[in-house]
Write a protein that holds these residues in place. Sequence first.
Motif, PDB file in Angstrom:
ATOM      1  N   LYS A 121      25.232  -5.864  22.156  1.00 14.01           N
ATOM      2  CA  LYS A 121      23.879  -6.249  21.794  1.00 14.01           C
ATOM      3  C   LYS A 121      22.810  -5.399  22.490  1.00 14.01           C
ATOM      4  O   LYS A 121      21.820  -5.020  21.881  1.00 14.01           O
ATOM      5  CB  LYS A 121      23.741  -7.725  22.188  1.00 14.01           C
ATOM      6  CG  LYS A 121      22.512  -8.409  21.756  1.00 14.01           C
ATOM      7  CD  LYS A 121      22.643  -9.883  22.130  1.00 14.01           C
ATOM      8  CE  LYS A 121      21.374 -10.634  21.779  1.00 14.01           C
ATOM      9  NZ  LYS A 121      21.514 -12.053  22.032  1.00 14.01           N
ATOM     10  N   SER A 122      22.983  -5.117  23.758  1.00 15.35           N
ATOM     11  CA  SER A 122      22.008  -4.315  24.504  1.00 15.35           C
ATOM     12  C   SER A 122      22.714  -3.586  25.641  1.00 15.35           C
ATOM     13  O   SER A 122      23.874  -3.849  25.923  1.00 15.35           O
ATOM     14  CB  SER A 122      20.900  -5.210  25.084  1.00 15.35           C
ATOM     15  OG  SER A 122      21.385  -5.920  26.203  1.00 15.35           O
ATOM     16  N   LYS A 123      21.981  -2.705  26.304  1.00 12.23           N
ATOM     17  CA  LYS A 123      22.574  -1.974  27.432  1.00 12.23           C
ATOM     18  C   LYS A 123      22.976  -2.922  28.550  1.00 12.23           C
ATOM     19  O   LYS A 123      23.883  -2.624  29.314  1.00 12.23           O
ATOM     20  CB  LYS A 123      21.607  -0.909  27.947  1.00 12.23           C
ATOM     21  CG  LYS A 123      20.353  -1.464  28.587  1.00 12.23           C
ATOM     22  CD  LYS A 123      19.442  -0.371  29.102  1.00 12.23           C
ATOM     23  CE  LYS A 123      18.212  -0.979  29.777  1.00 12.23           C
ATOM     24  NZ  LYS A 123      17.341   0.039  30.308  1.00 12.23           N
TER      25      LYS A 123
END
Length: 184
Positions: A79-81
């Motif tokens: 989903k994200s870093k």
Amino acid sequence: RIEVPTISDVEKLFAHINTRYKVLVLFGAYSGLRFGEITSLRNKDLSKVINRDGSESFLINVDKTVVNVKGNLKSTSPKSKYSVRSVLLPSSLTVTMEEYLTATGCTLPNSLVFPSASGEYLRHDVFTNSWNRALKNAGIKRRLTPHGLRHFAGSEYARSGANLSEIKDWLGDGSTSAVMRYIH
């Protein structure tokens, strides 16, 4: 509003869910991983580490997730870093995980840890059907969803004394407001 399972609920779900999903319930409750992160895990994503007290735990490398694209499941970046992280399972789950991996034959590096019956990525709806039967058979009347295990995990981690920054890292969320939704 997410209903958060209690420890008693997790135990009842474990007792009543289809045998093939028992360890997945415990894993979700004590890892804090999202369903797509759990179902994307391969044997090579697990390693054992020795804790300060000499016990062994599984360290989980989280660097991918499974998503549904027009009815097809595929592995992709998280989903994200912030979602790329390592998560340590409690040492109390080490023997259970070892027994599960041996029993399921998850020994090759690319073997899925929690595959479907056909050996592919496990679909959320298939797991949810089994989950809902387990709720009914366990006599749990509250509307619990599999995502509630993530809330349970975040709350338990907070109860263990983890600070907000540690919880953010562990859950793989970048914002304080997102993490606050997981602490009940």
